[in-house]
Design an enzyme around this catalytic site. Structure first.
Site, PDB file in Angstrom:
ATOM      1  N   LYS A 113       0.705  -1.284  -0.139  1.00 42.33           N
ATOM      2  CA  LYS A 113      -0.069   0.093   0.162  1.00 42.33           C
ATOM      3  C   LYS A 113       0.702   1.118  -0.045  1.00 42.33           C
ATOM      4  O   LYS A 113       0.470   2.189  -0.536  1.00 42.33           O
ATOM      5  CB  LYS A 113      -1.027  -0.060   1.078  1.00 42.33           C
ATOM      6  N   LYS A 199      -6.417  -9.911  -5.525  1.00 45.09           N
ATOM      7  CA  LYS A 199      -7.681 -10.061  -4.846  1.00 45.09           C
ATOM      8  C   LYS A 199      -8.578  -8.876  -4.947  1.00 45.09           C
ATOM      9  O   LYS A 199      -8.360  -7.927  -5.169  1.00 45.09           O
ATOM     10  CB  LYS A 199      -7.319 -10.386  -3.348  1.00 45.09           C
ATOM     11  N   LYS A 202     -12.131  -3.699  -1.935  1.00 43.99           N
ATOM     12  CA  LYS A 202     -12.959  -2.357  -1.971  1.00 43.99           C
ATOM     13  C   LYS A 202     -12.149  -1.343  -2.567  1.00 43.99           C
ATOM     14  O   LYS A 202     -12.795  -0.326  -3.300  1.00 43.99           O
ATOM     15  CB  LYS A 202     -13.465  -2.116  -0.358  1.00 43.99           C
TER      16      LYS A 202
HETATM   17  N1  AQP Z   1     -10.933 -11.016  -1.757  1.00 43.53           N
HETATM   18  C1  AQP Z   1     -11.039 -11.426  -0.746  1.00 43.53           C
HETATM   19  N2  AQP Z   1     -11.266 -12.696  -0.490  1.00 43.53           N
HETATM   20  C2  AQP Z   1     -11.318 -13.419   0.760  1.00 43.53           C
HETATM   21  N3  AQP Z   1     -11.184 -12.861   1.783  1.00 43.53           N
HETATM   22  C3  AQP Z   1     -11.296 -11.473   1.654  1.00 43.53           C
HETATM   23  N4  AQP Z   1     -11.355 -10.237   2.631  1.00 43.53           N
HETATM   24  C4  AQP Z   1     -11.143  -8.901   2.128  1.00 43.53           C
HETATM   25  N5  AQP Z   1     -10.974  -9.345   0.687  1.00 43.53           N
HETATM   26  C5  AQP Z   1     -11.057 -10.632   0.284  1.00 43.53           C
HETATM   27  C6  AQP Z   1     -11.378 -10.219   3.835  1.00 43.53           C
HETATM   28  O1  AQP Z   1     -12.442  -9.631   4.426  1.00 43.53           O
HETATM   29  C7  AQP Z   1     -12.021  -9.169   5.994  1.00 43.53           C
HETATM   30  C8  AQP Z   1     -12.130  -7.669   6.122  1.00 43.53           C
HETATM   31  O2  AQP Z   1     -11.446  -7.089   5.244  1.00 43.53           O
HETATM   32  P1  AQP Z   1     -10.877  -5.524   5.246  1.00 43.53           P
HETATM   33  O3  AQP Z   1     -11.784  -4.632   4.889  1.00 43.53           O
HETATM   34  O4  AQP Z   1     -10.422  -5.364   6.867  1.00 43.53           O
HETATM   35  O5  AQP Z   1      -9.502  -5.240   4.820  1.00 43.53           O
HETATM   36  P2  AQP Z   1      -8.964  -5.853   3.495  1.00 43.53           P
HETATM   37  O6  AQP Z   1      -8.464  -7.377   3.526  1.00 43.53           O
HETATM   38  O7  AQP Z   1      -7.919  -5.062   3.051  1.00 43.53           O
HETATM   39  O8  AQP Z   1     -10.131  -5.592   2.187  1.00 43.53           O
HETATM   40  P3  AQP Z   1     -10.463  -5.175   0.801  1.00 43.53           P
HETATM   41  O9  AQP Z   1     -11.828  -5.338   0.498  1.00 43.53           O
HETATM   42  O10 AQP Z   1      -9.172  -5.638   0.352  1.00 43.53           O
HETATM   43  O11 AQP Z   1     -10.140  -3.471   1.447  1.00 43.53           O
HETATM   44  P4  AQP Z   1      -9.255  -2.597   1.062  1.00 43.53           P
HETATM   45  O12 AQP Z   1      -9.347  -2.389  -0.518  1.00 43.53           O
HETATM   46  O13 AQP Z   1      -9.928  -1.293   1.458  1.00 43.53           O
HETATM   47  O14 AQP Z   1      -7.860  -2.862   1.388  1.00 43.53           O
HETATM   48  C9  AQP Z   1     -10.658  -9.782   6.151  1.00 43.53           C
HETATM   49  O15 AQP Z   1     -10.732 -10.951   6.927  1.00 43.53           O
HETATM   50  C10 AQP Z   1      -9.949 -10.187   4.978  1.00 43.53           C
HETATM   51  O16 AQP Z   1      -9.159 -11.186   4.931  1.00 43.53           O
END
Ligand code: AQP
Length: 336
Positions: A113, A199, A202
Site C-alpha cells: 500500500k 484479490k 474495496k
Molecule cells: N478478496 C478477498 N477474498 C477473501 N477474503 C477477503 N477479505 C477481504 N478481501 C477478500 C477479508 O475480509 C475481511 C475484512 O477485510 P478488510 O476490509 O479489513 O481489509 P482488506 O482485507 O484489505 O479488504 P479489502 O476489501 O481489500 O479492502 P481495502 O481495499 O480497503 O484494502 C478480512 O478478514 C479479509 O481477509
C-alpha cells in the site's frame, strides 16, 4: 461450557463485496452460536489510506447494517464501531512504545500500500498492524477469523503480546492472551473480476472488479458479462494458466452450495456464454435475502443505532478492563 472468544472486523473503506462476505462474514455467521463474538467496523483502520471524510461515517453505518443483513445476530454477537471504544486508540499508543520499527517495516501490506501512496505515505499505514493488535488483545480473543492476507498481521499481534508479557508481566501470570488465526478453508481469497491474479478489493479503482453486496441484479449481470475470461473451451478448476476460470467456478461453487466435484462435472463442457448467466443468477439469488434485509435495516435506523449502542457498552466494559491492567503494568499513574 467455555466458548472461544473471537474478534474480527472489516474496514469501511467502501462497500462490502463478495470477497469480504465469502472470506470473512459468512464464516462469522456460521460459527456465531458456538463462540463468544465481537465484530467491529474498523473505521480507524479505514483512515490509514486516503479517504473522503464525507463518506467515512456513512460507510461505517452501511457496513454495520450489512453485518446484520448477512446474518450476524446481536443475541450471539457484540457488534460495534471501533472508534466508539476509545481503548482501541489508547492501547495502540502503549503498544507502539514496545513495538520495534523494523517489525512494522517488514509487513507485506504496508509495503504494497505504501508503494501506491508514494511520498505521501502516512504513519498510520505503518502503524495499522499495531492498531489491529490492540483491537484483538483488548478482548483477550482466542481466535481471530481472517483471510489469508491478514495472517502476517496476526503473527505480529502474537509477537507484540509476547513481548509485552515478557517485559511487563510474568510467564506465570501473562496479561495479554496470544490469539490463534482462524483461516477459512474455502473462500479465503476471492479474486478480482478483471484480474484473476489480484484479490477482489474495496479499494480497487474499478467497480467492475468486484461484486458489491448491494449491487442490483442488472449491475451484477453486467459485471459478470464483462468480467475477464479466457478463450479456452471447457471450464476447469485449479489450472494455474486459467486463474479467472478457477475464481469464477469457485464463486459459483460457494454460492450455489454444491461440492467441487459436482461443479467440475457440470461445467466441463461449457463455454463462457453458457456459464456466465448461470453464475450471475446464483449470485443474484444468494444476495437477494441479504439485500432485502439491508433495505429494511436502512429504513429502521433506530434499531441499528440501538444494536451499536448496546454493542459499544459491552465492548467498552471488556476493553477497559484489559486497558487498565496494561496501564498499571506499564507504569501509568492511576487517576487521582
Ligand atoms: N478478496 C478477498 N477474498 C477473501 N477474503 C477477503 N477479505 C477481504 N478481501 C477478500 C477479508 O475480509 C475481511 C475484512 O477485510 P478488510 O476490509 O479489513 O481489509 P482488506 O482485507 O484489505 O479488504 P479489502 O476489501 O481489500 O479492502 P481495502 O481495499 O480497503 O484494502 C478480512 O478478514 C479479509 O481477509
Amino acid at each position: 461450557m467455555h466458548r472461544p472468544r473471537v474478534l474480527s472486523g472489516v474496514q469501511p473503506t467502501g462497500h462490502l463485496h463478495l470477497g469480504n462476505y465469502l472470506g470473512a462474514i459468512r464464516h462469522w455467521v456460521a460459527g456465531q452460536q458456538e463462540r463468544e463474538n465481537f465484530f467491529c467496523v474498523v473505521d480507524l483502520h479505514a483512515m490509514t489510506v486516503p479517504y473522503n471524510p464525507a463518506e467515512l461515517a456513512q460507510n461505517t453505518y452501511t457496513v454495520a447494517a450489512l453485518y446484520l443483513a448477512c446474518g450476524l445476530d446481536p443475541q450471539y454477537s457484540v457488534i460495534f464501531i471501533q472508534s466508539h471504544v476509545p481503548a482501541h486508540s489508547q492501547l495502540t499508543w502503549l503498544l507502539n512504545c514496545i513495538t520495534p520499527l523494523n517489525w512494522l517495516e517488514r509487513m507485506i501490506q504496508f509495503k504494497e500500500k505504501a508503494l501506491k501512496q508514494g511520498e505521501d505515505v502516512g504513519v498510520g499505514l505503518l502503524d495499522y498492524p499495531v492498531l489491529m493488535a490492540a483491537d484483538i488483545l483488548l478482548y483477550q480473543a482466542d481466535l481471530v477469523p481472517v483471510g489469508e492476507d491478514q495472517k502476517q498481521h496476526l503473527e505480529l499481534t502474537r509477537d507484540i503480546a509476547q513481548r509485552f508479557n515478557y517485559l511487563f508481566a510474568s510467564p506465570e501470570n501473562p496479561i495479554l492472551k496470544l490469539p490463534q488465526p482462524l483461516i477459512p478453508t474455502t473462500g479465503a481469497r476471492v479474486m478480482s473480476l478483471t484480474d484473476g491474479t489480484s484479490k477482489m478489493s474495496k479499494s480497487d479503482p474499478s467497480d467492475m472488479s468486484r461484486i458489491n453486496l448491494t449491487d442490483p441484479p442488472d449491475l451484477i449481470q453486467k459485471k459478470i458479462k464483462r468480467c475477464k475470461t479466457d478463450p479456452i473451451r471447457g471450464l476447469e478448476f485449479d489450472n494455474p494458466q486459467r486463474p479467472e476460470c478457477h475464481n469464477l467456478l469457485t464463486l459459483y461453487q460457494l454460492l450455489s452450495d454444491k461440492d467441487k466435484a459436482t461443479v467440475a462435472a457440470e461445467v466441463q463442457d461449457m463455454g463462457w456464454g453458457e456459464f456466465k448467466p448461470l453464475l450471475a443468477e446464483v449470485i443474484i439469488e444468494h444476495l437477494r435475502p441479504i439485500q432485502t434485509k439491508y433495505a429494511e435495516l436502512m429504513n429502521a435506523q433506530d434499531y441499528l443505532r440501538q444494536v451499536l449502542r448496546e454493542g459499544r457498552e459491552r465492548a467498552h466494559q471488556i476493553a477497559q478492563a484489559t486497558l487498565a491492567q496494561v496501564q498499571k503494568a506499564m507504569g501509568i499513574a492511576p487517576l487521582l
